[in-house]
Design a protein around this motif. Structure first.
Motif, PDB file in Angstrom:
ATOM      1  N   LEU A  70      27.457 -34.634  -1.260  1.00  0.00           N
ATOM      2  CA  LEU A  70      27.378 -33.313  -0.594  1.00  0.00           C
ATOM      3  C   LEU A  70      25.585 -33.809   0.133  1.00  0.00           C
ATOM      4  N   ASP A  71      25.266 -33.300  -0.957  1.00  0.00           N
ATOM      5  CA  ASP A  71      23.404 -33.926  -0.930  1.00  0.00           C
ATOM      6  C   ASP A  71      22.949 -34.429  -0.685  1.00  0.00           C
ATOM      7  N   VAL A  72      23.585 -35.718  -1.104  1.00  0.00           N
ATOM      8  CA  VAL A  72      23.026 -37.028  -0.687  1.00  0.00           C
ATOM      9  C   VAL A  72      23.063 -37.524   0.127  1.00  0.00           C
ATOM     10  N   ILE A  73      24.117 -36.933   1.259  1.00  0.00           N
ATOM     11  CA  ILE A  73      24.692 -37.289   2.279  1.00  0.00           C
ATOM     12  C   ILE A  73      23.168 -36.677   3.122  1.00  0.00           C
ATOM     13  N   MET A  74      23.167 -35.515   3.409  1.00  0.00           N
ATOM     14  CA  MET A  74      22.501 -34.741   3.932  1.00  0.00           C
ATOM     15  C   MET A  74      20.911 -35.018   3.434  1.00  0.00           C
ATOM     16  N   TYR A  75      20.211 -34.899   2.588  1.00  0.00           N
ATOM     17  CA  TYR A  75      19.087 -35.603   2.138  1.00  0.00           C
ATOM     18  C   TYR A  75      19.370 -37.095   3.257  1.00  0.00           C
ATOM     19  N   THR A  76      19.746 -37.562   3.179  1.00  0.00           N
ATOM     20  CA  THR A  76      19.698 -39.152   3.653  1.00  0.00           C
ATOM     21  C   THR A  76      19.391 -38.554   5.222  1.00  0.00           C
ATOM     22  N   LEU A  77      20.110 -37.597   6.153  1.00  0.00           N
ATOM     23  CA  LEU A  77      20.486 -37.321   7.640  1.00  0.00           C
ATOM     24  C   LEU A  77      18.883 -36.596   7.474  1.00  0.00           C
ATOM     25  N   GLY A  78      18.092 -35.576   6.784  1.00  0.00           N
ATOM     26  CA  GLY A  78      17.284 -35.391   7.050  1.00  0.00           C
ATOM     27  C   GLY A  78      16.029 -35.946   7.252  1.00  0.00           C
ATOM     28  N   PHE A  79      16.269 -37.551   5.937  1.00  0.00           N
ATOM     29  CA  PHE A  79      15.124 -38.473   6.231  1.00  0.00           C
ATOM     30  C   PHE A  79      15.476 -39.003   7.376  1.00  0.00           C
ATOM     31  N   ILE A  80      16.451 -39.249   7.981  1.00  0.00           N
ATOM     32  CA  ILE A  80      16.443 -40.084   8.921  1.00  0.00           C
ATOM     33  C   ILE A  80      16.097 -39.261  10.370  1.00  0.00           C
ATOM     34  N   ILE A  81      15.695 -38.066  10.218  1.00  0.00           N
ATOM     35  CA  ILE A  81      15.457 -37.024  11.183  1.00  0.00           C
ATOM     36  C   ILE A  81      14.160 -36.968  11.286  1.00  0.00           C
ATOM     37  N   THR A  82      13.548 -36.686  10.339  1.00  0.00           N
ATOM     38  CA  THR A  82      12.473 -37.433  10.043  1.00  0.00           C
ATOM     39  C   THR A  82      11.660 -38.728  10.393  1.00  0.00           C
ATOM     40  N   LEU A  83      11.588 -39.800   9.865  1.00  0.00           N
ATOM     41  CA  LEU A  83      11.681 -40.926  10.200  1.00  0.00           C
ATOM     42  C   LEU A  83      11.820 -41.356  11.647  1.00  0.00           C
ATOM     43  N   LEU A  84      12.581 -40.642  12.453  1.00  0.00           N
ATOM     44  CA  LEU A  84      12.919 -40.492  13.981  1.00  0.00           C
ATOM     45  C   LEU A  84      11.593 -39.966  14.867  1.00  0.00           C
ATOM     46  N   GLY A  85      11.329 -38.968  13.753  1.00  0.00           N
ATOM     47  CA  GLY A  85       9.858 -37.998  14.546  1.00  0.00           C
ATOM     48  C   GLY A  85       9.126 -39.283  13.748  1.00  0.00           C
ATOM     49  N   ILE A  86       9.274 -39.528  13.340  1.00  0.00           N
ATOM     50  CA  ILE A  86       7.707 -40.165  13.612  1.00  0.00           C
ATOM     51  C   ILE A  86       7.940 -41.825  14.332  1.00  0.00           C
ATOM     52  N   ALA A  87       9.380 -41.960  14.635  1.00  0.00           N
ATOM     53  CA  ALA A  87       9.279 -43.154  15.663  1.00  0.00           C
ATOM     54  C   ALA A  87       8.496 -42.749  16.844  1.00  0.00           C
ATOM     55  N   VAL A  88       9.310 -41.727  17.328  1.00  0.00           N
ATOM     56  CA  VAL A  88       8.946 -41.186  18.541  1.00  0.00           C
ATOM     57  C   VAL A  88       7.828 -40.923  18.943  1.00  0.00           C
ATOM     58  N   LEU A  89       6.360 -40.140  17.339  1.00  0.00           N
ATOM     59  CA  LEU A  89       5.275 -40.117  17.255  1.00  0.00           C
ATOM     60  C   LEU A  89       4.928 -41.524  17.715  1.00  0.00           C
ATOM     61  N   VAL A  90       5.135 -42.763  17.107  1.00  0.00           N
ATOM     62  CA  VAL A  90       4.639 -43.508  17.126  1.00  0.00           C
ATOM     63  C   VAL A  90       4.301 -44.275  18.785  1.00  0.00           C
ATOM     64  N   LYS A  91       5.510 -43.849  19.368  1.00  0.00           N
ATOM     65  CA  LYS A  91       5.933 -44.299  20.285  1.00  0.00           C
ATOM     66  C   LYS A  91       5.384 -44.035  21.518  1.00  0.00           C
ATOM     67  N   GLN A  92       4.698 -43.133  21.313  1.00  0.00           N
ATOM     68  CA  GLN A  92       4.723 -42.261  22.404  1.00  0.00           C
ATOM     69  C   GLN A  92       2.975 -42.543  22.089  1.00  0.00           C
ATOM     70  N   GLN A  93       2.333 -42.907  21.450  1.00  0.00           N
ATOM     71  CA  GLN A  93       0.864 -42.595  20.971  1.00  0.00           C
ATOM     72  C   GLN A  93       0.453 -44.637  22.068  1.00  0.00           C
ATOM     73  N   VAL A  94       1.593 -45.248  21.537  1.00  0.00           N
ATOM     74  CA  VAL A  94       0.876 -46.508  21.679  1.00  0.00           C
ATOM     75  C   VAL A  94       1.419 -46.748  23.151  1.00  0.00           C
ATOM     76  N   PHE A  95       2.170 -46.259  23.846  1.00  0.00           N
ATOM     77  CA  PHE A  95       2.102 -45.752  25.259  1.00  0.00           C
ATOM     78  C   PHE A  95       1.223 -45.513  26.008  1.00  0.00           C
ATOM     79  N   HIS A  96       0.523 -43.924  25.504  1.00  0.00           N
ATOM     80  CA  HIS A  96      -0.659 -43.737  26.013  1.00  0.00           C
ATOM     81  C   HIS A  96      -1.772 -44.528  25.864  1.00  0.00           C
ATOM     82  N   ASN A  97      -2.328 -45.587  24.762  1.00  0.00           N
ATOM     83  CA  ASN A  97      -3.487 -45.793  24.494  1.00  0.00           C
ATOM     84  C   ASN A  97      -3.364 -47.172  25.602  1.00  0.00           C
ATOM     85  N   GLN A  98      -1.614 -47.530  25.968  1.00  0.00           N
ATOM     86  CA  GLN A  98      -1.414 -48.744  26.722  1.00  0.00           C
ATOM     87  C   GLN A  98      -1.819 -48.331  28.844  1.00  0.00           C
TER      88      GLN A  98
END
Length: 363
Positions: free
Chosen positions: A274-302
């Motif tokens: 259970l903990d490994v699954i939930m840890y991985t899920l939280g990790f994916i949410i964090t990486l998703l937030g990072i991806a949104v942040l990068v994509k938004q900044q790239v769009f802003h720069n362009q």
């Protein structure tokens, strides 16, 4: 360590927020200083760069103490909190920068994913002796981890050399290598912190008197940290730190978490599966937030800015002569006089001219 897990988790989050704030401020100071200096002036003669470096040094000392009490599988996700500070502090260091609703949404994802991750991470951080650490290096799991890291670094190096011969190593190469090596510096920092804590707090200094391994660990940590800093510095020149740092942090998080699981065997302190699954899920949410942040900044720069960029070499050559005029096409011209220049732009140009953008200055 004798506190309940909920209380220790509170201390961990507060300490990490303070340390990540220092890291974000220091890197922003360095980036702003490098962006302002167009000459070959030494970095050590740039006051803002020196201030940023001192902040990062003090922050590194705090990190060094902090990581000795926290499992590495928690330390790696907490590193993403510095990205949130970068987004929050960016308008303070850049007059034209504004925090968009998408960036705020990304920050919420990163904070939420990080808290979710560390809530399901191992709730124990045992003391490691030199014998324990030496045994960790002899495990098959560490050999697999080290091999994967070496292959990752080799592939990035080959890609930068063969696929980008004309441009050289780019931001993604610098971020990838710096993130991977940064995760290894975290591992050796935790090892060193454990041994230093044993010597200073517990009075167990025999390791430092009878073995060369502690000194080898310290040397490896310092070398990795220096290489990581140099790679980040190379990648920072001419690039937006709000794009570069999240990419670096993503790689750092991935290798840092895997290193904690495989080297320190921290999955043993989790409730499987259970903990490994939930840890991985939280990790994916964090990486998703990072991806949104990068994509938004790239769009802003362009799309967020517009302007005419003129080749800096041409401008420097023209400034050597009095009253030189550079014709840019489209009715646009630049007049130089000694070290000053001005631009003449038509009131309503039909189509903006296409000008060289390399090593350019915005007019």
């Amino acid at each position: 360590k004798n506190k309940p897990f909920s209380m220790r988790l509170f201390y961990i989050v507060i300490s990490s927020l303070a340390l990540s704030l220092g890291s974000a401020v220091g890197m922003h100071c360095q980036s702003l200083s490098l962006a302002r200096e167009l000459t070959n002036k030494s970095k050590f003669k740039q006051p803002l760069w020196v201030i940023g470096t001192l902040i990062l040094i003090m922050d590194a000392v705090g990190d060094f103490i902090f990581i000795g009490f926290v499992p590495q599988s928690i330390l790696a996700p907490l590193g993403a909190l510095s990205l949130c500070w970068n987004t929050i502090l960016s308008p303070c260091f850049r007059d034209a920068e504004r925090t968009s609703p998408i960036a705020i949404f990304a920050v919420i994802l990163i904070y939420g994913g990080t808290l979710f991750t560390i809530s399901f991470a191992g709730n124990a951080s045992p003391d490691y002796s030199l014998e324990d650490i030496d045994g960790f290096f002899r495990q098959d799991s560490f050999r697999i981890y080290a091999t994967c890291c070496a292959i990752f670094l080799l592939l990035i190096a080959l890609h930068g050399y063969y696929c980008n011969k004309n441009r050289g190593y780019g931001m993604y190469h610098s971020c990838g290598m710096a993130g991977c090596l940064g995760a290894q510096s975290l591992l050796f920092a935790k090892i060193t912190s454990e041994l230093v804590r044993h010597a200073v707090i517990d009075g167990k200094a025999e390791y430092w008197k009878t073995s060369l391994l502690p000194y080898l660990f310290v040397l490896t940590f310092v070398v990795l940290l220096m290489i990581q800093s140099k790679l980040l510095e190379w990648g920072m020149v001419g690039e937006d730190p709000l794009v570069m740092i999240p990419i670096y942090q993503s790689v750092w998080n991935i290798f840092g978490s895997i290193g904690g699981f495989l080297f320190f065997q921290e999955f043993q302190f989790m409730n499987l599966p259970l903990d490994v699954i939930m840890y991985t899920l939280g990790f994916i949410i964090t990486l998703l937030g990072i991806a949104v942040l990068v994509k938004q900044q790239v769009f802003h720069n362009q799309h967020g800015t517009s302007g005419i960029r003129v080749d800096l070499d041409e401008l420097e050559m023209a400034s050597l002569h009095d009253d030189s005029i550079i014709s840019c096409g489209g009715g646009i011209s630049i007049t130089t006089s000694e070290s000053q220049f001005s631009a003449s732009v038509p009131d309503d140009p039909d189509e903006p001219p296409s000008l060289p953008a390399s090593r350019g200055v915005t007019v």
